[in-house]
Design an enzyme around this catalytic site. Structure first.
Site, PDB file in Angstrom:
ATOM      1  N   GLU A  91       0.807  -1.216   0.000  1.00 54.28           N
ATOM      2  CA  GLU A  91       0.000   0.000   0.000  1.00 54.28           C
ATOM      3  C   GLU A  91       0.843   1.271   0.000  1.00 54.28           C
ATOM      4  OE1 GLU A  91      -2.415  -3.384   1.231  1.00 54.28           O
ATOM      5  OE2 GLU A  91      -0.501  -2.611   1.993  1.00 54.28           O
ATOM      6  N   HIS A 160     -10.852  -5.702   8.345  1.00 50.73           N
ATOM      7  CA  HIS A 160     -11.728  -5.595   7.187  1.00 50.73           C
ATOM      8  C   HIS A 160     -12.945  -4.717   7.468  1.00 50.73           C
ATOM      9  CE1 HIS A 160      -9.459  -9.285   6.409  1.00 50.73           C
ATOM     10  NE2 HIS A 160      -9.744  -9.146   5.129  1.00 50.73           N
TER      11      HIS A 160
END
Length: 364
Positions: A91, A160
């Site tokens: 990322e 998540h």
């Protein structure tokens, strides 16, 4: 292991198995057609890629797979691997690459795949993305959109389901936007891609499959809240995934004799205090609803803004209905953790309906 394999292992069986079926490759959307939020986002990306050759879409599994939630389904086939492509599971590298591209005239739209997956890129976002325009006295713009599916309600586990909006709203130099409806998803994403400023675009994944009529020409300003439901007794302030819950609570409160106004913030930074304070000054009461933990959550700032600007109009303290101050719970318990209609109704009843300033003055 691919990102989608990680997702299949980590997300509970309650995850929607057909998240992207409404986003068929190459599908067009006629004016006034009913679409899901996922389809609206897909169309916004498709239209932006068509309108501007400098727009690129990349991230983890956004290419041939079409993303974990299939929001980018069909885009790689339509625009080719130089415009829409996969990246490694890195990322910080994704955002760092986007910064370099934007400094050289491109308009990257990157996906972080899940809320907590964006944390490794946090240093790039806060130290560079948010600061370069100011550091160069406006000479260097970074028109980057970082798409982050966020929040709970899908039966997912920790890493998540985070609601990480305050990390970004606390960082000057970033716009932070979150749609609560399918139509706003299209309009806000188109505006975000065209903005000269970096935009953190938070997508409430529990709302990906909600449907609404979409008019493609009905564009949504990046920095304005909207009154979703007018009311006279109390203002419910919500955004993203919590908006639908707030609207359901307003419907339920009406059957109990309460007239509830619902405001969808849409823009978390900058904050549209004009729309919010105008509402609270009319109703005299306010409740902020969000999924993130209550302590130091976004609702604390909203409550402070409202208290400072509406103090002499308030009939009761500003209340917050939020997630609990715990790490995100397992899927079997998330229903207790997330704000619910019942919790909002309980908060409405705690708003000192009898102990108003007028009644206290009359009693004295």
């Amino acid at each position: 292991m691919t990102a989608i394999a990680e997702h299949d292992q980590d997300v509970a069986a309650g995850q929607h198995p057909a998240a992207g079926q409404d986003v068929a490759a190459g599908q067009d959307v006629a004016a006034g057609q009913t679409v899901t939020m996922a389809a609206a986002l897909n169309l916004a990306l498709r239209d932006a890629l068509t309108a501007d050759d400098s727009v690129l879409v990349f991230g983890e599994d956004v290419g041939p797979l079409g993303g974990v939630f299939r929001v980018t389904d069909g885009l790689a086939a339509a625009f080719g691997p130089t415009r829409v492509f996969d990246t490694p599971l890195a990322e910080a590298g994704i955002v760092g690459t986007a910064i370099g591209m934007a400094m050289n005239g491109l308009r990257p739209v990157v996906e972080m795949q899940f809320d907590a997956f964006a944390y490794p890129a946090f240093e790039q976002i806060t130290s560079h993305l948010a600061k370069i325009r100011n550091r160069t006295k406006g000479r260097v713009e970074l028109p980057i959109v970082i798409r982050i599916p966020y929040g709970g309600g899908i039966g997912g586990v920790e890493h998540h389901c985070d609601s990480s909006e305050v990390y970004y709203t606390h960082t000057p130099g970033l716009r932070v936007v979150t749609p609560g409806t399918a139509a706003d998803a299209y309009g806000l994403l188109r505006e975000a891609i065209e903005s000269p400023d970096p935009v953190i675009f938070l997508e409430p994944k529990r709302r990906y499959w909600t449907k609404e009529i979409l008019w493609r020409d009905d564009r949504t300003p990046l920095d304005r809240a909207v009154v979703r439901r007018p009311g006279a007794d109390v203002t419910l302030i919500a955004y993203g995934g919590a908006l639908g819950t707030a609207q359901e609570a307003a419907d339920a409160a009406e059957t109990e004799g309460r007239s509830v106004e619902v405001i969808d913030l849409r823009s978390l930074s900058p904050f549209d205090d004009e729309t919010v304070t105008a509402s609270v000054r009319r109703t005299g009461r306010a409740i902020v609803v969000h999924e993130a933990s209550r302590f130091c959550g976004y609702g604390a700032e909203v409550a402070a803004q409202v208290s400072e600007q509406c103090f002499h109009y308030l009939e009761a303290p500003v209340l917050r209905v939020a997630g609990f101050d715990i790490p995100y719970p397992p899927p079997s318990l998330e229903g207790y953790h997330l704000p619910s209609v019942d919790r909002i109704l309980d908060a409405i009843e705690r708003l000192q309906w009898q102990d108003t300033a007028a009644s206290l003055r009359a009693a004295s």
